[in-house]
Design a protein around this motif. Sequence first.
Motif, PDB file in Angstrom:
ATOM      1  N   GLU A 138       0.824  -1.209   0.000  1.00 17.50           N
ATOM      2  CA  GLU A 138       0.000   0.000   0.000  1.00 17.50           C
ATOM      3  C   GLU A 138       0.859   1.261   0.000  1.00 17.50           C
ATOM      4  N   GLY A 139       2.180   1.070  -0.073  1.00 17.29           N
ATOM      5  CA  GLY A 139       3.078   2.216  -0.145  1.00 17.29           C
ATOM      6  C   GLY A 139       3.688   2.634   1.171  1.00 17.29           C
ATOM      7  N   HIS A 140       3.241   2.041   2.279  1.00 15.39           N
ATOM      8  CA  HIS A 140       3.776   2.392   3.586  1.00 15.39           C
ATOM      9  C   HIS A 140       4.081   1.111   4.364  1.00 15.39           C
ATOM     10  N   ALA A 141       5.282   0.576   4.188  1.00 12.04           N
ATOM     11  CA  ALA A 141       5.671  -0.649   4.882  1.00 12.04           C
ATOM     12  C   ALA A 141       5.746  -0.396   6.385  1.00 12.04           C
ATOM     13  N   GLY A 142       5.317  -1.379   7.158  1.00 15.99           N
ATOM     14  CA  GLY A 142       5.385  -1.263   8.613  1.00 15.99           C
ATOM     15  C   GLY A 142       4.182  -1.872   9.290  1.00 15.99           C
ATOM     16  N   ARG A 143       4.136  -1.708  10.611  1.00 14.83           N
ATOM     17  CA  ARG A 143       3.028  -2.188  11.435  1.00 14.83           C
ATOM     18  C   ARG A 143       2.359  -0.977  12.084  1.00 14.83           C
ATOM     19  N   TYR A 144       1.028  -0.964  12.051  1.00 13.10           N
ATOM     20  CA  TYR A 144       0.310   0.200  12.543  1.00 13.10           C
ATOM     21  C   TYR A 144      -0.811  -0.243  13.484  1.00 13.10           C
ATOM     22  N   GLN A 145      -0.919   0.447  14.601  1.00 16.69           N
ATOM     23  CA  GLN A 145      -1.926   0.115  15.598  1.00 16.69           C
ATOM     24  C   GLN A 145      -3.297   0.567  15.130  1.00 16.69           C
TER      25      GLN A 145
ATOM     26  N   LYS B 221      -5.951  -9.161  13.667  1.00 13.84           N
ATOM     27  CA  LYS B 221      -4.717  -8.567  13.159  1.00 13.84           C
ATOM     28  C   LYS B 221      -4.672  -8.822  11.659  1.00 13.84           C
ATOM     29  N   THR B 222      -4.345  -7.789  10.900  1.00 16.63           N
ATOM     30  CA  THR B 222      -4.416  -7.850   9.440  1.00 16.63           C
ATOM     31  C   THR B 222      -3.042  -7.664   8.829  1.00 16.63           C
ATOM     32  N   VAL B 223      -2.729  -8.475   7.840  1.00 13.82           N
ATOM     33  CA  VAL B 223      -1.499  -8.339   7.069  1.00 13.82           C
ATOM     34  C   VAL B 223      -1.876  -8.093   5.612  1.00 13.82           C
ATOM     35  N   ILE B 224      -1.357  -7.008   5.037  1.00 14.73           N
ATOM     36  CA  ILE B 224      -1.603  -6.691   3.636  1.00 14.73           C
ATOM     37  C   ILE B 224      -0.701  -7.565   2.771  1.00 14.73           C
ATOM     38  N   THR B 225      -1.284  -8.230   1.779  1.00 14.73           N
ATOM     39  CA  THR B 225      -0.527  -9.121   0.900  1.00 14.73           C
ATOM     40  C   THR B 225      -0.688  -8.679  -0.549  1.00 14.73           C
ATOM     41  N   GLY B 226       0.099  -9.291  -1.411  1.00 17.66           N
ATOM     42  CA  GLY B 226       0.038  -8.945  -2.828  1.00 17.66           C
ATOM     43  C   GLY B 226      -1.106  -9.588  -3.569  1.00 17.66           C
ATOM     44  N   GLN B 227      -1.743 -10.577  -2.963  1.00 16.43           N
ATOM     45  CA  GLN B 227      -2.831 -11.298  -3.621  1.00 16.43           C
ATOM     46  C   GLN B 227      -4.174 -10.751  -3.168  1.00 16.43           C
ATOM     47  N   LYS B 228      -4.995 -10.296  -4.109  1.00 20.53           N
ATOM     48  CA  LYS B 228      -6.291  -9.715  -3.783  1.00 20.53           C
ATOM     49  C   LYS B 228      -7.372 -10.794  -3.794  1.00 20.53           C
ATOM     50  N   VAL B 229      -8.244 -10.733  -2.811  1.00 15.53           N
ATOM     51  CA  VAL B 229      -9.426 -11.593  -2.763  1.00 15.53           C
ATOM     52  C   VAL B 229     -10.578 -10.846  -3.430  1.00 15.53           C
ATOM     53  N   ALA B 230     -11.211 -11.474  -4.400  1.00 15.06           N
ATOM     54  CA  ALA B 230     -12.370 -10.874  -5.080  1.00 15.06           C
ATOM     55  C   ALA B 230     -13.336 -11.994  -5.434  1.00 15.06           C
ATOM     56  N   ARG B 231     -14.433 -12.100  -4.699  1.00 17.57           N
ATOM     57  CA  ARG B 231     -15.361 -13.200  -4.942  1.00 17.57           C
ATOM     58  C   ARG B 231     -16.740 -12.892  -4.369  1.00 17.57           C
ATOM     59  N   GLN B 232     -17.753 -13.479  -4.985  1.00 16.04           N
ATOM     60  CA  GLN B 232     -19.112 -13.413  -4.471  1.00 16.04           C
ATOM     61  C   GLN B 232     -19.243 -14.388  -3.304  1.00 16.04           C
ATOM     62  N   ARG B 233     -20.112 -14.039  -2.337  1.00 14.39           N
ATOM     63  CA  ARG B 233     -20.299 -14.917  -1.189  1.00 14.39           C
ATOM     64  C   ARG B 233     -21.780 -15.090  -0.876  1.00 14.39           C
ATOM     65  N   GLN B 234     -22.119 -16.279  -0.437  1.00 14.51           N
ATOM     66  CA  GLN B 234     -23.437 -16.598   0.089  1.00 14.51           C
ATOM     67  C   GLN B 234     -23.232 -17.280   1.430  1.00 14.51           C
ATOM     68  N   VAL B 235     -23.702 -16.642   2.501  1.00 16.42           N
ATOM     69  CA  VAL B 235     -23.487 -17.169   3.846  1.00 16.42           C
ATOM     70  C   VAL B 235     -24.791 -17.074   4.628  1.00 16.42           C
ATOM     71  N   THR B 236     -24.735 -17.492   5.892  1.00 11.17           N
ATOM     72  CA  THR B 236     -25.891 -17.434   6.787  1.00 11.17           C
ATOM     73  C   THR B 236     -25.520 -16.630   8.023  1.00 11.17           C
ATOM     74  N   SER B 237     -26.421 -15.770   8.461  1.00 14.96           N
ATOM     75  CA  SER B 237     -26.122 -14.873   9.578  1.00 14.96           C
ATOM     76  C   SER B 237     -26.262 -15.579  10.925  1.00 14.96           C
ATOM     77  N   ASN B 238     -25.437 -15.148  11.874  1.00 17.56           N
ATOM     78  CA  ASN B 238     -25.607 -15.495  13.285  1.00 17.56           C
ATOM     79  C   ASN B 238     -26.223 -14.333  14.064  1.00 17.56           C
ATOM     80  N   TYR B 239     -25.891 -13.114  13.654  1.00 13.67           N
ATOM     81  CA  TYR B 239     -26.369 -11.888  14.310  1.00 13.67           C
ATOM     82  C   TYR B 239     -26.702 -10.858  13.236  1.00 13.67           C
TER      83      TYR B 239
END
Length: 236
Positions: A91-98, A106-124
């Motif tokens: 994303e142009g700013h390497a590092g760890r940010y609170q 905890k999230t790690v930015i990677t070079g592979q993008k997820v792009a997909r349709q989803r069908q799920v069931t709610s709990n809340y």
Amino acid sequence: MPRISNFTDFDPLESEPSVGINYVNPKNDLGRPDAVIIPGTKTSILDLLFLQKTGMAEAIHNYAIGGGTVLGICGGYQILGQMVADPEGFEGHAGRYQGLGLLPIKTVITGQKVARQRQVTSNYPQMGLPINGFEIHQGRSRVEITAMGTEKQEYQPLFDDINLGLVDKCQSVWGTYLHGIFDNGPWRRAWLNRLRQQRGLQSLPTGVGNYEEQREQILDAIANDVEQHLDLTSLL
């Protein structure tokens, strides 16, 4: 936020007669709304830093700690977590940010993008609702198992796929990777009804269609009105 994306997520809320939407500039006062939604963003880290620089991150955190309802979608979900890391600088700013520290991810930015349709069931906020939406994000978020395994069960999966979102035990802090969540009419109404109950208002009926169906009905009605007043023969 400066790099907001997928802002059409909020069109279904705009269609609700009893709901008012206010897009707040992070440099301005947050106020005391019924709910705060942190939208998707093209670059989570830069918008996270912007929220921190303007003081809006602290304002949202204090609002949530004080009992306010906060929902983060996609990049907004990442921002609600404990940390966002970009070790390779995708994303142009390497590092760890609170992050805002409101959800145990905890999230790690990677070079592979997820792009997909989803069908799920709610709990809340209501169990068993069929949900349609889509994911489009570069980060991978890991749920801290210790937070999920406590006796009090502080956080619960929002859907039958834990990787798509969490909600705290008070149903005050929500986070999801699922764009189009408000398009799902029964889920949207169930979520709004919790806010209405806090205001002492009567619940809205949840047996409504999805926003896509409502939008098509509106477009058909407009087309029918236009057809009555135009000679379409030459165009066709």
